[in-house]
Structures are given as C-alpha cells and as structure tokens.
Scaffold this active site. Structure first.
Site, PDB file in Angstrom:
ATOM      1  N   GLU A 157       0.794  -1.233   0.000  1.00 30.77           N
ATOM      2  CA  GLU A 157       0.000   0.000   0.000  1.00 30.77           C
ATOM      3  C   GLU A 157       0.832   1.291   0.000  1.00 30.77           C
ATOM      4  OE1 GLU A 157      -2.643  -0.638   3.327  1.00 30.77           O
ATOM      5  OE2 GLU A 157      -3.501  -2.435   2.430  1.00 30.77           O
ATOM      6  N   ASN A 198       2.140  -4.573  -3.439  1.00 29.08           N
ATOM      7  CA  ASN A 198       0.737  -4.941  -3.253  1.00 29.08           C
ATOM      8  C   ASN A 198      -0.061  -3.692  -2.869  1.00 29.08           C
ATOM      9  OD1 ASN A 198      -1.223  -7.140  -2.833  1.00 29.08           O
ATOM     10  ND2 ASN A 198      -1.070  -6.691  -0.640  1.00 29.08           N
ATOM     11  N   HIS A 234     -10.282  -5.849  -2.540  1.00 28.52           N
ATOM     12  CA  HIS A 234     -11.332  -5.756  -1.519  1.00 28.52           C
ATOM     13  C   HIS A 234     -12.488  -5.008  -2.175  1.00 28.52           C
ATOM     14  CE1 HIS A 234      -8.900  -7.375   1.669  1.00 28.52           C
ATOM     15  NE2 HIS A 234      -7.936  -6.530   1.380  1.00 28.52           N
ATOM     16  N   GLU A 262      -6.048 -10.404  -2.171  1.00 26.96           N
ATOM     17  CA  GLU A 262      -6.873 -10.295  -0.954  1.00 26.96           C
ATOM     18  C   GLU A 262      -8.359 -10.223  -1.302  1.00 26.96           C
ATOM     19  OE1 GLU A 262      -5.445  -7.188   1.675  1.00 26.96           O
ATOM     20  OE2 GLU A 262      -3.353  -7.609   1.191  1.00 26.96           O
ATOM     21  N   ASP A 264     -12.137 -10.186  -1.623  1.00 22.43           N
ATOM     22  CA  ASP A 264     -13.407 -10.383  -0.928  1.00 22.43           C
ATOM     23  C   ASP A 264     -14.418  -9.397  -1.514  1.00 22.43           C
ATOM     24  OD1 ASP A 264     -12.603  -8.009   0.443  1.00 22.43           O
ATOM     25  OD2 ASP A 264     -12.081  -9.107   2.271  1.00 22.43           O
TER      26      ASP A 264
HETATM   27  O1  9MR Z   1      -6.989  -9.165   7.777  1.00 26.32           O
HETATM   28  C1  9MR Z   1      -6.229  -8.244   8.520  1.00 26.32           C
HETATM   29  C2  9MR Z   1      -6.954  -7.915   9.799  1.00 26.32           C
HETATM   30  O2  9MR Z   1      -7.056  -9.057  10.632  1.00 26.32           O
HETATM   31  C3  9MR Z   1      -6.269  -6.787  10.496  1.00 26.32           C
HETATM   32  O3  9MR Z   1      -7.012  -6.408  11.615  1.00 26.32           O
HETATM   33  C4  9MR Z   1      -6.105  -5.634   9.543  1.00 26.32           C
HETATM   34  C5  9MR Z   1      -5.448  -4.430  10.147  1.00 26.32           C
HETATM   35  O4  9MR Z   1      -5.310  -3.431   9.192  1.00 26.32           O
HETATM   36  O5  9MR Z   1      -5.352  -6.056   8.414  1.00 26.32           O
HETATM   37  C6  9MR Z   1      -6.031  -6.990   7.702  1.00 26.32           C
HETATM   38  O6  9MR Z   1      -5.381  -7.281   6.499  1.00 26.32           O
HETATM   39  C7  9MR Z   1      -5.114  -6.197   5.640  1.00 26.32           C
HETATM   40  C8  9MR Z   1      -3.921  -6.580   4.802  1.00 26.32           C
HETATM   41  O7  9MR Z   1      -2.853  -6.910   5.643  1.00 26.32           O
HETATM   42  C9  9MR Z   1      -3.543  -5.479   3.845  1.00 26.32           C
HETATM   43  N1  9MR Z   1      -4.645  -5.069   3.043  1.00 26.32           N
HETATM   44  C10 9MR Z   1      -5.866  -4.752   3.763  1.00 26.32           C
HETATM   45  C11 9MR Z   1      -6.257  -5.897   4.667  1.00 26.32           C
HETATM   46  C12 9MR Z   1      -7.577  -5.609   5.348  1.00 26.32           C
HETATM   47  O8  9MR Z   1      -7.446  -4.560   6.249  1.00 26.32           O
END
Ligand code: 9MR
Length: 444
Positions: A157, A198, A234, A262, A264
């Site tokens: 990011e 990513n 997402h 990722e 969803d």
């Molecule tokens: O799935 C992850 C969640 O359990 C955490 O609380 C969260 C914190 O930001 O991060 C989530 O995963 C993220 C990923 O590492 C990067 N892209 C966004 C995802 C969703 O927030």
C-alpha cells in the site's frame, strides 16, 4: 436436434391426477478449487489465521487451497512486538501447515505503514537508523523463511488514491527509494522468492494503478528485483471494475506476474439470495479475468469463511464477503470461483421435480420445478431421457431440445437464477402413446 419453443397443437385436456416425481440433483463430488486452478496453471489461495488451522477450518484450508497467506502473522508488529524480541510462533505454524499440505506460502508483508510495533512507530530515528532498521527487519524475516516462501508482498500500500506516494514512516524518512531498497534487500535474503508490490483500489485502470504501473516500469528499467504486482481486490458487491482484465494485462505486458492477493466482496447485512447470486457473479468475473491472462498466477481470498473476515470489524453492518458462510458451507461465491476455473457448477442442494400436469389421448403438459436450499444457481439445465417415445412439441420458460429420446432444457435469458430458498418452473407440451413413464431429471 431442434429447438422447440413453438408449434403447440392443443388436444383435449384431460383432468386427472398429476404424476409427481422428485429427482435428486446430480451430486458429483466437487473438485477442490486448488485442483481446478492447477489445471489452468493457476494457484488459488486464502489468507489464514494460524490458531484456527484445525477442525473444519483446517480441513477446508488444506483441501481447497494451493497457497496460504498469513493474514497477520508475518507483519512487523506480530513478529517483533518488542525490539529485538521475536515471536515467530504463528508464522511458523502456518508455514508448517502449508508444507504438510503441499501448499505455497505468500509472505505478507514486510514494509507497510500499518500494524508496525509501537517501539518502531513511536521512536525518533535518523534516516540512517530507519534504513538500517528496515534492512535488518527484511533480512531477518526473509532469511528465516528462505526457500519456504513462494512470493513476498515486500511493499504494501505505498500509494494514495490520486497516485502520489503515501506519506508513511518509510516515505517520509527515506524517500521513494525505500521501495527499491526493500526489494533489493529482500532479493539478497532469498533470491528464489518472487517479490511483489501490493495495493488496494488498483484493480481497475485509474490514477492509483497507473502510478503503480509507472513505478513497476521504472523499477524494471533500473534493474531492481520486482517480480509481481498484487491487486488486493477488496471489492463492494456489484462493483468489479470493468477494466480489471485490461489492467492485469498491462502489468503482465511489463514483464511481471500479477496476483489477486486479498479478494473479498462485501455487502450490507443481512445478505439475501439475490445479493449472494450477485456476489457469485462478482467472484466469477474476478477469477475469470485472472484466468484469462497467462501471467496472472494466483487468486487469494482474504479469509475463506465469513467467520474469519476483517470486513464486519472494519465496516459495521457489512460482511458476508467470503466464499464460505460462518458454518463452513460453500456459498454461491464458491461456485463462482469454481466455474471460472472450469469446474462444473454444483447443483448439490438443488432438486428438480418433474410432473405431468394434464394428459389427454395423444398429448400431455408437463413441468419441471428446480428448487434450491442452502445454495443458488446462476444458470441451469435439466435433462432427461424419455422411455416410451414421448416427444416434446413446445416449451416455455426454458429452451428445450430433443435428440432421439434425450431432452435438454436450459434456462431462458430471464430465469437462470434460482435463489437459495427459491425455485424456477418451466413447462412443456409433448406427445405420447402407449404409456407415459416419468423420467429421472438430472440438473446441470
Ligand atoms: O486481515 C487483517 C486484519 O485481521 C487486520 O485487523 C487488519 C489491520 O489493518 O489487516 C487486515 O489485512 C489487511 C492486509 O494486511 C492489507 N490489506 C488490507 C487488509 C484488510 O485490512
């Protein structure tokens, strides 16, 4: 074979007892997603939580997916909560599980602005100190798993929505060059791992994805080790970007791999059957876009069950974003992934009921009702073989063809969707003589 939608000649209707027969739907064992993907030269993966890898969660994670991404276990805040004191427990557990199940691991993530330890974010560092902290972190983590990680999300990011660099700890302290440095250090620690950048909201062609494109292009030109681009995906229900495949293709044309990292698709709760059908279409189109591009190598869902998704915690009132429900039952979205990977749509949970609603001396009217419980169909066909020379002359609410004794009826343009808990009925007229036995209907 001929199409039968017209040509009715009605004979006298005979009222009488309807013949009812409920035929079970075809219950062919579903091919696991990982095998469907492998047959197409792809890998389908899921993010996982290490502590949950037992019971049904572990069974599904191991059987259905060809790669695992630790959802949180490899982030800096998890692995080094106190400076110099490491906790690899969950990361090790996931790597061991993956190896036991012949799965790849996607390492996630080395350089990010979020989920960093507070000792790091609260510290005051010179550029030189920051650089050395980052190099040590990358060398330590990548080195620990050398040879065991197929791909690393090295940088996560890095961009704002308008395509400018996100002002993070790293960018502010080290400038944009932190990206090239991180990739170079990761490559030194594990030359075999594929190294990715990513990001989210880079699925379509837009300012952010174009900034990413320009960055990858310049890194390639400069000889920096960059192997791939991760499109997080997402997504919001019904909003798969139209330019997804084109965007994947333009990155591939730069000479890097692409992964959907990722995936969803979230929706307002509670989810209804129409939304689940739309979600199926969304998953299917994302997977199909990846499947269409040779260098799109991996499609990973961000949690495979609604009980292990980040969505409800981050977007109150939203959820149901993954391919399995909270009880590990595959949702229509699961079948969307399977279908895009060449799997046949499962009709498990759906039944076809054939009935003769009226019969006279030379003809009869029949109907077939397809009803689903616990799943939904986005298209259907119903087929059967007549045992006594019956011949269909006209059909409605379906397109029916008959070749010899074999009949196949497929949905009309407007009634392909059979929602969970709902049904679709089509009808037909046919001729008969002698006897009119009820056939067994197979759904496909
Ligand atoms: O799935 C992850 C969640 O359990 C955490 O609380 C969260 C914190 O930001 O991060 C989530 O995963 C993220 C990923 O590492 C990067 N892209 C966004 C995802 C969703 O927030």
């Amino acid at each position: 074979m001929r199409s039968l939608r017209t040509g009715l000649s009605l004979a006298a209707l005979v009222t009488g007892a309807a013949l009812l027969f409920a035929a079970p739907a075809a219950h062919a064992a579903d091919t696991p997603l990982r095998d469907l993907a492998a047959a197409k030269g792809k890998v389908v993966g899921t993010a996982v939580t290490g502590s949950k890898l037992t019971g049904s969660y572990g069974d599904i994670a191991g059987a259905q997916f060809g790669s695992l991404t630790p959802g949180n276990a490899m982030k800096w805040g998890t692995v080094e909560p106190t400076q110099g004191s490491f906790n690899w427990t969950e990361a090790d557990q996931i790597v061991a599980f993956a190896q036991a199940h012949n799965q790849q691991v996607r390492g996630h993530t080395l350089v990010w602005h979020s989920q960093n330890p507070s000792w790091l974010t609260n510290g005051t560092w010179t550029s030189a100190q920051l650089s050395s902290l980052l190099q040590n972190h990358i060398s330590t983590e990548v080195g620990r798993y050398k040879g065991e990680i197929a791909a690393w999300d090295v940088v996560n990011e890095p961009f704002n929505e308008d395509g400018t660099y996100r002002p993070t700890l790293w960018y502010n302290g080290l400038g944009a060059n932190y990206i090239a440095q991180a990739l170079t250090w990761a490559h030194a620690a594990d030359p075999a791992a594929k190294l990715y950048i990513n990001d989210y909201n880079v699925e379509g062609v837009n300012a952010k994805s174009t900034a990413l494109y320009d960055l990858v292009k310049s890194l390639k030109t400069a000889g920096v080790p960059i192997d791939g681009v991760g499109l997080q995906a997402h997504l919001i229900l019904g909003q798969v970007p139209a330019g997804l495949q084109q965007n994947i293709q333009r990155f591939a044309d730069l000479g890097v791999d692409v992964a959907i990292t990722e995936l969803d698709v979230r929706m307002a709760l509670p989810a209804d059957s129409a939304e689940l059908a739309q979600q199926k279409a969304d998953f299917k189109s994302v997977v199909a876009a990846c499947a269409a591009v040779t260098r799109c190598v991996n499609i990973t869902v961000w949690g495979f069950t609604d009980s292990d998704s980040w969505v409800p915690g981050t977007f109150p009132g939203y959820g149901a974003a993954t391919p399995y429900d909270e009880n590990y039952v595959p949702k229509p979205a699961y079948y969307g992934i399977a279908e895009a990977l060449g799997g046949t749509q499962s009709t498990a949970g759906c039944a076809a009921t054939y009935s003769v609603t009226s019969q006279w001396n030379t003809g009869f009217t029949g109907q077939v009702t397809i009803a689903c419980t616990g799943t939904a169909l986005s298209s259907w066909n119903a087929s059967w073989t007549y045992g006594a020379g019956q011949q269909i002359t006209q059909a409605w609410n379906a397109v029916c063809t008959q070749s010899g004794a074999a009949v196949t009826c497929t949905n009309a343009s407007y009634n392909g969707t059979v929602p969970d808990g709902g049904s679709v009925t089509f009808g037909f007229n046919a001729s008969w003589s002698g006897s009119n036995p009820v056939p067994v209907v197979t759904l496909g």
